[in-house]
Structures are given as structure tokens and as C-alpha cells.
Scaffold this motif. Structure first.
Motif, PDB file in Angstrom:
ATOM      1  N   ILE A   1       0.830  -1.219   0.000  1.00 61.33           N
ATOM      2  CA  ILE A   1       0.000   0.000   0.000  1.00 61.33           C
ATOM      3  C   ILE A   1       0.862   1.266   0.000  1.00 61.33           C
ATOM      4  N   PHE A   2       1.757   1.389   0.973  1.00 59.34           N
ATOM      5  CA  PHE A   2       2.497   2.638   1.180  1.00 59.34           C
ATOM      6  C   PHE A   2       3.672   2.809   0.231  1.00 59.34           C
ATOM      7  N   VAL A   3       4.339   1.713  -0.083  1.00 58.19           N
ATOM      8  CA  VAL A   3       5.561   1.813  -0.888  1.00 58.19           C
ATOM      9  C   VAL A   3       5.280   1.603  -2.383  1.00 58.19           C
ATOM     10  N   LEU A   4       4.586   0.523  -2.720  1.00 60.96           N
ATOM     11  CA  LEU A   4       4.338   0.228  -4.135  1.00 60.96           C
ATOM     12  C   LEU A   4       3.021   0.821  -4.647  1.00 60.96           C
ATOM     13  N   HIS A   5       2.184   1.318  -3.737  1.00 60.32           N
ATOM     14  CA  HIS A   5       0.902   1.935  -4.112  1.00 60.32           C
ATOM     15  C   HIS A   5       0.067   1.045  -5.037  1.00 60.32           C
ATOM     16  N   ARG A   6      -0.010  -0.230  -4.682  1.00 61.62           N
ATOM     17  CA  ARG A   6      -0.877  -1.147  -5.432  1.00 61.62           C
ATOM     18  C   ARG A   6      -2.327  -0.864  -5.064  1.00 61.62           C
ATOM     19  N   THR A   7      -3.222  -0.991  -6.027  1.00 57.06           N
ATOM     20  CA  THR A   7      -4.588  -0.473  -5.836  1.00 57.06           C
ATOM     21  C   THR A   7      -5.538  -1.395  -5.071  1.00 57.06           C
ATOM     22  N   ASP A   8      -5.233  -2.690  -4.988  1.00 60.44           N
ATOM     23  CA  ASP A   8      -6.268  -3.609  -4.522  1.00 60.44           C
ATOM     24  C   ASP A   8      -5.845  -4.460  -3.325  1.00 60.44           C
ATOM     25  N   ILE A   9      -5.381  -3.789  -2.259  1.00 54.64           N
ATOM     26  CA  ILE A   9      -4.950  -4.485  -1.042  1.00 54.64           C
ATOM     27  C   ILE A   9      -5.895  -4.135   0.108  1.00 54.64           C
ATOM     28  N   PHE A  10      -6.359  -5.156   0.808  1.00 52.57           N
ATOM     29  CA  PHE A  10      -7.186  -4.924   1.997  1.00 52.57           C
ATOM     30  C   PHE A  10      -6.530  -5.630   3.181  1.00 52.57           C
ATOM     31  N   PRO A  11      -5.926  -4.857   4.104  1.00 54.44           N
ATOM     32  CA  PRO A  11      -5.176  -5.459   5.221  1.00 54.44           C
ATOM     33  C   PRO A  11      -6.094  -5.912   6.360  1.00 54.44           C
ATOM     34  N   ILE A  12      -6.613  -7.117   6.240  1.00 58.87           N
ATOM     35  CA  ILE A  12      -7.573  -7.624   7.218  1.00 58.87           C
ATOM     36  C   ILE A  12      -6.959  -7.741   8.618  1.00 58.87           C
ATOM     37  N   GLY A  13      -5.632  -7.758   8.696  1.00 61.95           N
ATOM     38  CA  GLY A  13      -4.965  -7.829   9.998  1.00 61.95           C
ATOM     39  C   GLY A  13      -4.759  -6.481  10.661  1.00 61.95           C
ATOM     40  N   ASP A  14      -5.263  -5.405  10.042  1.00 62.28           N
ATOM     41  CA  ASP A  14      -5.060  -4.063  10.600  1.00 62.28           C
ATOM     42  C   ASP A  14      -6.263  -3.653  11.447  1.00 62.28           C
ATOM     43  N   LEU A  15      -6.034  -3.470  12.748  1.00 65.83           N
ATOM     44  CA  LEU A  15      -7.134  -3.194  13.681  1.00 65.83           C
ATOM     45  C   LEU A  15      -7.860  -1.885  13.384  1.00 65.83           C
TER      46      LEU A  15
END
Length: 209
Positions: free
Chosen positions: A145-159
């Protein structure tokens, strides 16, 4: 290579999501657009993400700055030149000392090449990074997300993301992960943009309180 986004199309992608899901429209109306968060594709950025694992952003930033003050420049070479005690003085836990050193060695010996990751598909990047001790799916998601700026990532492990999503959709706190992933499916292929909007809502609401 998977699609990425940039500062030029970021707001239009936010608008597109807002037109598809009223929750995002309410975030933009209340708090404006999220910042265009980004980090360079460097060893320092990955160390920063490792430091952010399971601690506050402020604690991780403090440790990173302490390390930077000690080394001048955060590279695999400068980090490996420090003893475990010196890293402990930079607020590195014993576990994160092991992780950071392992990452440094893999970069130094050519096992991992960060520039090559820019040309790989999301799942290939995930496979390369999670092979490194201490780098799991959350760390990889944040890198994508932050470095490669890929469009379709959903971090389910992020509170923060999960809590913001539950609040916006009026979901019970014990909503299973599978249900949250199912909701996020509707945001393809821009789940990263949705994630940034959810972070923005979470951070803005905390600031207001």
C-alpha cells in the motif's frame, strides 16, 4: 504487474468509491480526502513497518528516529554494525532486532532485491517478503500500500481498518473476518483506496475526540 495509483489519480479513485458506497462519501464529506500516504522503496521503510508491528505509530516513529540518530543513515550495513544492546537502546525489542537483522542480511546477500519487487505481481511480492523471518501478511500489505501503491490491497490484519469498517457499517464487534472480507469484495479493484479512506476516518475521529 498489478495496477498502482499515484497522486494524480488518487482523488478521482476516492470519488469513484464514494459514488459506489455511501460510507465513503460520508467520510469525504466529514473529513475531506485522505492524505496521499507514501514511503520510498528502501530498507529504512521496511524497518519502519516492522517497528510498527503491534505497537502505536508514535512508538514505532520514536524507535526509527532513535536508530537514525545513531546510524546517520539506515542501511543494511549500518544496522548490522550495531550490537543487540545498541538496538535495544533504540527501543528495538529482542524479536524486532532479530527481524531487522534478518532482513538486512537478506538484502546484503542478494536474497531479496527491493527494486525487483516493483516489477512483480502482488502475490509474488507477498511470496518474496513473507519468506523473510518477521515479515507476515500485515507487513506485506502495508508495504504494497504505502511503498508500491498497489490499488487492490485490503489489510484484514489491521485493527484500525477493521474497527473503522465495523463502525461505518454498524457491525457487531464480533463480526467474523470472513464477513469483513466479503464486504471489501465490493470495492475491488480499489480496496487500497477504501483502506486509506477507512484509516482517514479512524485517525480523523480520534483527533476530533
Amino acid at each position: 504487474m498489478n495496477a498502482s495509483f499515484n497522486q494524480q489519480n488518487f482523488h478521482s479513485l476516492c470519488d469513484d468509491l464514494a459514488s459506489r458506497d455511501a460510507s465513503f462519501n460520508s467520510i469525504i464529506s466529514a473529513f475531506g480526502y485522505p492524505p496521499f500516504w507514501g514511503r520510498p522503496n528502501t530498507f529504512e521503510s521496511l524497518v519502519h513497518i516492522i517497528l510498527e508491528q503491534q505497537v502505536s505509530l508514535a512508538s514505532a516513529w520514536s524507535a526509527l528516529q532513535k536508530l537514525k540518530n545513531r546510524t546517520g543513515q539506515i542501511t543494511p550495513e549500518t544496522l548490522l554494525a550495531l550490537s543487540d544492546e545498541e538496538l535495544k537502546a533504540c527501543y528495538f525489542s529482542r524479536q524486532k532486532t532479530v527481524y531487522a537483522k534478518h532482513l538486512a542480511e537478506n538484502l546484503l546477500y542478494g536474497v531479496l532485491n527491493l527494486q525487483q519487487l516493483e516489477h512483480l505481481k502482488d502475490e509474488e511480492v507477498r511470496s518474496k517478503l513473507t519468506a523473510i523471518k518477521g515479515i507476515g501478511n500485515w507487513t506485506t500489505d502495508i508495504y504494497l500500500i504505502f511503498v508500491l501503491h498497489r490499488t487492490d490491497i485490503f489489510p484484514i490484519g489491521d485493527l484500525a481498518v477493521v474497527n473503522a469498517l465495523k463502525r461505518l457499517k454498524n457491525l457487531p464487534t464480533n463480526t467474523p473476518k470472513e464477513r469483513l472480507l466479503q464486504i471489501a469484495e465490493a470495492w475491488k479493484p480499489f480496496r487500497t483506496i477504501a483502506t486509506m479512506l477507512l484509516w482517514h476516518e479512524y485517525l480523523s475521529r480520534r483527533k476530533i475526540k
